[in-house]
Design an enzyme around this catalytic site. Sequence first.
Site, PDB file in Angstrom:
ATOM      1  N   TYR A 154      -5.819   6.177   5.109  1.00  0.00           N
ATOM      2  CA  TYR A 154      -5.950   5.265   3.970  1.00  0.00           C
ATOM      3  C   TYR A 154      -5.189   3.954   4.223  1.00  0.00           C
ATOM      4  O   TYR A 154      -5.759   2.860   4.115  1.00  0.00           O
ATOM      5  CB  TYR A 154      -5.425   5.931   2.681  1.00  0.00           C
ATOM      6  CG  TYR A 154      -5.218   4.919   1.604  1.00  0.00           C
ATOM      7  CD1 TYR A 154      -6.320   4.367   0.952  1.00  0.00           C
ATOM      8  CD2 TYR A 154      -3.950   4.444   1.288  1.00  0.00           C
ATOM      9  CE1 TYR A 154      -6.152   3.370   0.002  1.00  0.00           C
ATOM     10  CE2 TYR A 154      -3.776   3.458   0.354  1.00  0.00           C
ATOM     11  CZ  TYR A 154      -4.876   2.931  -0.293  1.00  0.00           C
ATOM     12  OH  TYR A 154      -4.712   1.930  -1.212  1.00  0.00           O
ATOM     13  N   ASP A 207      -8.670   6.393  -0.946  1.00  0.00           N
ATOM     14  CA  ASP A 207      -7.595   7.192  -1.538  1.00  0.00           C
ATOM     15  C   ASP A 207      -8.183   8.015  -2.688  1.00  0.00           C
ATOM     16  O   ASP A 207      -9.404   8.068  -2.867  1.00  0.00           O
ATOM     17  CB  ASP A 207      -6.453   6.278  -2.018  1.00  0.00           C
ATOM     18  CG  ASP A 207      -6.885   5.376  -3.160  1.00  0.00           C
ATOM     19  OD1 ASP A 207      -8.091   5.363  -3.494  1.00  0.00           O
ATOM     20  OD2 ASP A 207      -6.027   4.703  -3.738  1.00  0.00           O
ATOM     21  N   GLU A 222       0.826  -1.213   0.000  1.00  0.00           N
ATOM     22  CA  GLU A 222       0.000   0.000   0.000  1.00  0.00           C
ATOM     23  C   GLU A 222       0.859   1.262   0.000  1.00  0.00           C
ATOM     24  O   GLU A 222       0.516   2.242  -0.641  1.00  0.00           O
ATOM     25  CB  GLU A 222      -0.960   0.008   1.200  1.00  0.00           C
ATOM     26  CG  GLU A 222      -2.104  -0.988   1.078  1.00  0.00           C
ATOM     27  CD  GLU A 222      -2.948  -0.792  -0.182  1.00  0.00           C
ATOM     28  OE1 GLU A 222      -3.037   0.335  -0.684  1.00  0.00           O
ATOM     29  OE2 GLU A 222      -3.519  -1.785  -0.670  1.00  0.00           O
TER      30      GLU A 222
END
Length: 358
Positions: free
Chosen positions: A122, A140, A39
């Site tokens: 996020y 996001d 991520e």
Amino acid sequence: MEQHQLSSIAAPLLAWYDSGARVLPWRSEPTPYRVWISEVMLQQTRVEAALPYFERFMAALPDLPALAAAPEEQLLKLWEGLGYYSRVRNLQKAARIVLDEYGGQLPRDPDALQKLPGIGDYSAGAIASIAYGQCVPAVDGNVLRVVSRLLASRENVSDLKVKRSLRQLVLEAIPPQRPGDFNQALMELGALVCLPGGKPLCSCCPLHALCSGHQQGIARELPVKAAKKARKVVRRTVFALCSDGRLLLHKRNKGGLLSSLWELPGCDAALTPSQAHAALTAAGFIPQGLVLLGSHTHIFSHVEWPMACYQALCAPRPAPEGCAWVTPDELEHTYALPSAFRPFAHKLLELGFRLPLV
Ligand code: SF4
């Protein structure tokens, strides 16, 4: 905003995801560590570009203790080309905290995750939902775009209040049995179908029947964002100083752009060849030949660097403070050089650090 529109997207979205989601290494083995690293990388670049970085990172630092113990130079080299090097430094800081305070296991609680360096709402949502199966949204820019279009919302997604309220709507739409897949499906839709700019592929979107933006013919205009500030332009001159088959690198100061990273030494001014020669001489180098190696403009998020690079051979001398003479092999495999300087580094490596024939 109408909540009912989002509450009915889960079934068609997940059916679409199940029928053709990309097979990705962090999806096949979604441990908290792998999801976290992926991520953070995906905040920097697209999936295709992140894949080789991810594989390399996992091969070198397969788990959290390995990340915590990695020498900084190795860490930066693994991140070379991704940019935002503070992110990889934060990964290591967070890994050390997790080892000290959580027994080496990333916390499940999104609030605890968000207290770790470099983890915002996020990333916390992605880790908590994908790796731990918790009902937390991971919103996001991609997801904000998809949701704004689904709702035909003209609210400014750069506004924190609007973001929060869209995040809340996504939270209410998450199916409790599959929060991680739902979040990934929304991201996947944003990456492959509901594309940015004027390019949403609505005709092959599994949500087109539920999408107000599409039905009202305004999807291409969404999301509404605050206008970006113009980037500052800083003209620069950098030097490729070669001596005895080595190239001089300089370590930037701590703080600010490219903090503590290696660079080609230079200055914030556009120098003519004779000014460049004079600057080198004043700095104690004795340039034996000086050529313009090339020009390149590097764009950061807020600044733009149009750079000219002069290459010069100079007599052997010890590296000045904060500098190092490096071999071609060290430049390729040991020292992390930010992308801004890479076009020059490639040329220098092709030339074997010799002056080009003119
Ligand atoms: Fe995006 Fe078009 Fe799908 Fe709406 S229908 S979510 S605008 S791709």
